[in-house]
Every structure is written in C-alpha cells, then in structure tokens.
Design a protein around this motif. Structure first.
Motif, PDB file in Angstrom:
ATOM      1  N   ALA A 137      -8.898 103.286 -32.100  1.00 33.63           N
ATOM      2  CA  ALA A 137      -8.445 104.068 -32.278  1.00 33.63           C
ATOM      3  C   ALA A 137      -8.302 105.442 -31.831  1.00 33.63           C
ATOM      4  CB  ALA A 137      -7.718 104.093 -33.320  1.00 33.63           C
ATOM      5  N   PRO A 138      -8.347 106.646 -31.831  1.00 31.83           N
ATOM      6  CA  PRO A 138      -9.649 108.018 -30.729  1.00 31.83           C
ATOM      7  C   PRO A 138     -10.928 107.392 -32.216  1.00 31.83           C
ATOM      8  CG  PRO A 138      -7.056 108.390 -30.870  1.00 31.83           C
ATOM      9  CD  PRO A 138      -6.876 107.130 -31.586  1.00 31.83           C
ATOM     10  N   GLU A 139     -10.441 108.130 -33.093  1.00 31.09           N
ATOM     11  CA  GLU A 139     -11.648 108.423 -33.905  1.00 31.09           C
ATOM     12  C   GLU A 139     -12.798 107.421 -34.021  1.00 31.09           C
ATOM     13  OE1 GLU A 139      -8.698 106.193 -36.406  1.00 31.09           O
ATOM     14  OE2 GLU A 139      -8.784 107.587 -35.280  1.00 31.09           O
ATOM     15  N   LEU A 140     -11.919 105.603 -33.375  1.00 27.33           N
ATOM     16  CA  LEU A 140     -13.798 105.277 -32.834  1.00 27.33           C
ATOM     17  C   LEU A 140     -14.075 105.971 -32.374  1.00 27.33           C
ATOM     18  CD1 LEU A 140     -11.322 101.886 -34.043  1.00 27.33           C
ATOM     19  CD2 LEU A 140     -12.565 103.656 -36.137  1.00 27.33           C
ATOM     20  N   PHE A 141     -14.303 105.748 -30.940  1.00 24.26           N
ATOM     21  CA  PHE A 141     -14.763 106.950 -29.868  1.00 24.26           C
ATOM     22  C   PHE A 141     -15.461 107.704 -30.681  1.00 24.26           C
ATOM     23  CE2 PHE A 141     -11.079 104.535 -28.148  1.00 24.26           C
ATOM     24  CZ  PHE A 141     -12.354 104.642 -27.145  1.00 24.26           C
ATOM     25  N   GLN A 142     -15.271 108.033 -32.128  1.00 24.41           N
ATOM     26  CA  GLN A 142     -16.139 109.141 -32.285  1.00 24.41           C
ATOM     27  C   GLN A 142     -16.835 108.692 -33.627  1.00 24.41           C
ATOM     28  OE1 GLN A 142     -12.788 111.918 -33.956  1.00 24.41           O
ATOM     29  NE2 GLN A 142     -12.328 112.999 -31.238  1.00 24.41           N
ATOM     30  N   GLY A 143     -16.955 107.328 -33.393  1.00 19.33           N
ATOM     31  CA  GLY A 143     -17.992 107.375 -34.724  1.00 19.33           C
ATOM     32  C   GLY A 143     -17.588 106.729 -36.393  1.00 19.33           C
ATOM     33  N   THR A 144     -16.235 106.899 -36.691  1.00 17.27           N
ATOM     34  CA  THR A 144     -15.745 106.502 -37.750  1.00 17.27           C
ATOM     35  C   THR A 144     -15.561 105.078 -38.086  1.00 17.27           C
ATOM     36  OG1 THR A 144     -14.689 108.681 -37.720  1.00 17.27           O
ATOM     37  CG2 THR A 144     -13.999 107.266 -38.635  1.00 17.27           C
ATOM     38  N   GLY A 145     -15.597 105.187 -39.173  1.00 18.00           N
ATOM     39  CA  GLY A 145     -15.068 103.413 -39.314  1.00 18.00           C
ATOM     40  C   GLY A 145     -14.212 102.964 -39.456  1.00 18.00           C
ATOM     41  N   LYS A 146     -13.599 101.871 -38.623  1.00 18.12           N
ATOM     42  CA  LYS A 146     -12.134 101.473 -39.318  1.00 18.12           C
ATOM     43  C   LYS A 146     -11.591 101.348 -40.060  1.00 18.12           C
ATOM     44  CE  LYS A 146     -14.376  98.109 -35.317  1.00 18.12           C
ATOM     45  NZ  LYS A 146     -13.949  96.837 -34.959  1.00 18.12           N
ATOM     46  N   THR A 147     -10.387 101.572 -40.225  1.00 16.72           N
ATOM     47  CA  THR A 147      -9.515 101.783 -41.280  1.00 16.72           C
ATOM     48  C   THR A 147      -8.256 100.833 -41.146  1.00 16.72           C
ATOM     49  OG1 THR A 147      -8.257 103.374 -40.932  1.00 16.72           O
ATOM     50  CG2 THR A 147     -10.681 103.871 -42.285  1.00 16.72           C
ATOM     51  N   ILE A 148      -6.994 101.129 -42.399  1.00 18.35           N
ATOM     52  CA  ILE A 148      -6.419 100.603 -42.172  1.00 18.35           C
ATOM     53  C   ILE A 148      -5.371 101.551 -40.742  1.00 18.35           C
ATOM     54  CG2 ILE A 148      -3.501 100.691 -42.944  1.00 18.35           C
ATOM     55  CD1 ILE A 148      -4.670 100.741 -45.975  1.00 18.35           C
ATOM     56  N   GLN A 149      -5.735 102.769 -40.542  1.00 16.64           N
ATOM     57  CA  GLN A 149      -4.833 103.767 -39.920  1.00 16.64           C
ATOM     58  C   GLN A 149      -5.320 103.315 -38.667  1.00 16.64           C
ATOM     59  OE1 GLN A 149      -5.432 107.051 -42.805  1.00 16.64           O
ATOM     60  NE2 GLN A 149      -3.443 107.946 -41.770  1.00 16.64           N
ATOM     61  N   SER A 150      -6.769 102.771 -38.679  1.00 16.45           N
ATOM     62  CA  SER A 150      -7.113 102.064 -37.082  1.00 16.45           C
ATOM     63  C   SER A 150      -6.239 100.558 -36.638  1.00 16.45           C
ATOM     64  CB  SER A 150      -8.453 101.756 -37.066  1.00 16.45           C
ATOM     65  OG  SER A 150      -8.875 100.798 -37.803  1.00 16.45           O
ATOM     66  N   ASP A 151      -6.070 100.102 -37.874  1.00 14.56           N
ATOM     67  CA  ASP A 151      -5.140  98.857 -37.642  1.00 14.56           C
ATOM     68  C   ASP A 151      -4.072  98.963 -36.783  1.00 14.56           C
ATOM     69  OD1 ASP A 151      -7.249  96.871 -38.027  1.00 14.56           O
ATOM     70  OD2 ASP A 151      -6.518  96.008 -40.076  1.00 14.56           O
ATOM     71  N   LEU A 152      -3.614 100.354 -37.528  1.00 10.07           N
ATOM     72  CA  LEU A 152      -1.929 100.660 -37.425  1.00 10.07           C
ATOM     73  C   LEU A 152      -1.646 101.316 -35.824  1.00 10.07           C
ATOM     74  CD1 LEU A 152      -0.507 102.405 -40.546  1.00 10.07           C
ATOM     75  CD2 LEU A 152      -0.612  99.990 -39.993  1.00 10.07           C
ATOM     76  N   TYR A 153      -2.698 101.774 -35.214  1.00  4.75           N
ATOM     77  CA  TYR A 153      -3.148 102.217 -34.045  1.00  4.75           C
ATOM     78  C   TYR A 153      -3.267 101.119 -32.306  1.00  4.75           C
ATOM     79  CZ  TYR A 153      -4.282 104.817 -30.380  1.00  4.75           C
ATOM     80  OH  TYR A 153      -4.494 105.679 -29.182  1.00  4.75           O
ATOM     81  N   ALA A 154      -3.765 100.399 -33.600  1.00  4.52           N
ATOM     82  CA  ALA A 154      -3.802  99.363 -32.836  1.00  4.52           C
ATOM     83  C   ALA A 154      -2.795  98.092 -32.495  1.00  4.52           C
ATOM     84  CB  ALA A 154      -4.699  98.191 -32.937  1.00  4.52           C
ATOM     85  N   LEU A 155      -2.410  97.829 -33.580  1.00  5.18           N
ATOM     86  CA  LEU A 155      -0.803  97.471 -33.754  1.00  5.18           C
ATOM     87  C   LEU A 155       0.360  98.344 -32.512  1.00  5.18           C
ATOM     88  CD1 LEU A 155       1.608  95.466 -34.160  1.00  5.18           C
ATOM     89  CD2 LEU A 155       1.836  96.736 -36.122  1.00  5.18           C
ATOM     90  N   GLY A 156       0.104  99.425 -32.782  1.00  2.00           N
ATOM     91  CA  GLY A 156       1.402 100.550 -32.322  1.00  2.00           C
ATOM     92  C   GLY A 156       0.635 100.196 -30.538  1.00  2.00           C
ATOM     93  N   ILE A 157      -0.741 100.097 -30.115  1.00  3.93           N
ATOM     94  CA  ILE A 157      -0.769 100.378 -28.655  1.00  3.93           C
ATOM     95  C   ILE A 157      -0.153  98.420 -28.749  1.00  3.93           C
ATOM     96  CG2 ILE A 157      -2.333  99.180 -27.175  1.00  3.93           C
ATOM     97  CD1 ILE A 157      -2.191 102.186 -28.115  1.00  3.93           C
ATOM     98  N   ILE A 158      -0.526  97.164 -28.892  1.00  2.00           N
ATOM     99  CA  ILE A 158       0.230  96.716 -28.673  1.00  2.00           C
ATOM    100  C   ILE A 158       1.755  96.294 -28.664  1.00  2.00           C
ATOM    101  CG2 ILE A 158       1.076  94.365 -30.228  1.00  2.00           C
ATOM    102  CD1 ILE A 158      -1.875  94.217 -31.276  1.00  2.00           C
ATOM    103  N   LEU A 159       2.712  96.885 -28.774  1.00  5.20           N
ATOM    104  CA  LEU A 159       4.002  97.057 -29.478  1.00  5.20           C
ATOM    105  C   LEU A 159       4.880  98.100 -28.180  1.00  5.20           C
ATOM    106  CD1 LEU A 159       4.588  97.736 -33.137  1.00  5.20           C
ATOM    107  CD2 LEU A 159       5.556  95.431 -31.788  1.00  5.20           C
ATOM    108  N   TYR A 160       3.778  99.346 -27.984  1.00  9.51           N
ATOM    109  CA  TYR A 160       3.623 100.003 -26.562  1.00  9.51           C
ATOM    110  C   TYR A 160       4.299  99.067 -25.758  1.00  9.51           C
ATOM    111  CZ  TYR A 160       4.232 103.838 -23.817  1.00  9.51           C
ATOM    112  OH  TYR A 160       4.371 104.967 -22.538  1.00  9.51           O
TER     113      TYR A 160
END
Length: 279
Positions: free
Chosen positions: A184-207
C-alpha cells in the motif's frame, strides 16, 4: 488415511520428494518441499539452523502462529501439523533436528478467468477471498504479506498460507518486510501495516486476476511511484461492475480506502452489480 494419522506414523517415508524453494530463499536457508505419503500430497516448510537470522525469526513467527491456533480449527487454514525432524524418516538436506511446518497440499485459488466466466461466479470467488481474510482479521490478526499465491483452494473453500509477517492487531512487528508488488502507498512512507494495507494488497491481487495482467516495475523506487502516483484502474467493459470494489480497495489515501472487509463486501453487493448479474 487422515492427515493427522500420518503424523503419528513417522516410519512412512517421503515419496516423490521435490524441492520447491526459490533460489534466493534457498541460499538464505529456507526449504520448502512437496512430497507424497500413502497417496496424499503435502508441503513441508522449514528453515535451516544457523542460517539468515531474519528469515529464521520470520519462520519461527509463523510456527508460533500455527501453534497458537492448533486446537481451534480455524476455517481459513489448511490442515497442518508442526513436526520434529528427529521423529520423521526423511531424505532432507543438512537437517540437524529442529521442527518444520507440514500442511496439506492445495491448488491456487485465483485461477485464470475464461471468456465465458460469469459475473456471479466471479463475485462469489471474490466474496470467498474476502470472507477468508475477514476471518483472520476478526480473530485479531493482520496477515502483512498477502500475495496471489497465498490464497489457496482446498476442499471447495478459500484458505490462506504464509504467516511469517502476521501480527496481532495493535502489536505490529518492528521490521517492515513486505513485497513491493503488493505494498500500500502508506507503507512506502514508513507507516505500519494495518487492516487497510491488507485490503490494498488484496485489491492488487483482484485487479491482476480480473485483468489477467501483471503489474511490473524495475526497482523499489519504481514500485513506490506506481502505487503512490501512477496506478489507474482499468477493467474490461464486461467487468466494469467490479470497479467500485477495486476502487475502494485501491484508494491511494488510506482515509479514503475501505476500512474493513465488510465495506468491501457491501460494494460487492451493490445495486449496479446485482443489476448486471440479472441482465
């Protein structure tokens, strides 16, 4: 013979033993084998002692996760057992005691779409993946490293594997170890992983599954530019009904992204999608 019975009969030798570890991971001490025992297929995963300590720690984290849930029969997990190599007849390379993770073999969950794939079957597949991820989140865990290959198909259901980066919600691990392809974009900025970073990864998988395309970038910096600035969702005309789901999963700004699996499921059952199914 059941999966559990095999564990208590260590005299059975491995058949058709095959190394499945990626080259770089093998160099660092990781070992993943496929094999058969009494006509059943298995995966065996372990990390060699005194090898790359970061990967060794990650594998121990995964073993701890499985140990914690071994008596609760979580529906998102494959059948598994943690084994001690001193108890097992094997032909593994340079094994000096220790333990490994044994799981039932399984197929890929996100198989290629065909030209006649129906909207309803695609919707149900996405829903199954969402339900599986939700089960993990509801249990209080972040997966932290979702990839296409980590979703598996077993006994007509969706399962998850590879919990090396998994952590309890609210208690993140200190090191950021993620795959840029799905970050997820925020991970590149040093933010920790969250439910929403899991959801982003799933979004890439589905896309990638819906478009049958694979995102590509040449370096970590290129992946950061792609996820933070360049990614534009474009679906085939026949699959436009899934655009709201992907948009909510792949919002670049975390405050605009779906905050839970429930929100994604609501979009999946939206009016436009239902109307498309009924055409």
């Amino acid at each position: 013979m059941s999966f559990t019975t095999w564990i208590f009969d260590p005299k059975i030798p491995f058949e058709n033993l095959s190394l499945a570890t990626k080259t770089q991971s093998y160099t660092f001490g990781r070992r993943i084998y496929t094999f058969q025992a009494n006509q059943q297929a298995y995966w065996l995963k372990f990390h060699q002692a005194n090898s790359q300590h970061i990967l060794a720690k990650a594998f121990q984290r995964e073993l701890n996760f499985y140990q914690l849930h071994q008596h609760t029969q979580q529906p998102f997990l494959l059948p598994y057992q943690i084994i001690q190599f001193s108890d097992v007849v094997n032909q593994l390379d340079a094994m000096e005691g220790g333990g490994g993770l044994l799981t039932a073999n399984s197929d890929a969950f996100f198989t290629a779409l065909t030209d006649d794939s129906e909207i309803e079957s695609i919707q149900q597949k996405i829903l199954a993946a969402l339900d599986t991820l939700d089960a993990l989140h509801q249990l209080g865990w972040i997966h932290g490293d979702l990839k296409t290959e980590h979703f598996r198909f077993y006994e007509n259901s969706c399962r998850l594997i590879d919990f090396e980066q998994c952590f309890r919600i609210g208690f993140p691990i200190q090191t950021l170890d993620a795959t840029p392809h799905y970050m997820a974009p925020e991970l590149f900025q040093g933010t920790g992983k969250t439910i929403q970073s899991d959801l982003y990864a799933l979004g890439i998988i589905l896309y990638e599954w819906l478009t049958q395309l694979t995102l590509k970038a040449g370096s970590y910096h290129d992946w950061a530019v792609l996820h933070c600035q360049q990614l534009q969702i474009q679906l085939p005309s026949t699959l436009q009904c899934f655009f709201p789901v992907l948009k909510g999963l792949l919002e670049k700004h975390i405050e605009q992204r779906f905050s839970s699996v429930s929100a994604a499921k609501a979009a999946l059952n939206a009016k436009d999608l239902l109307e498309n199914k009924n055409k």
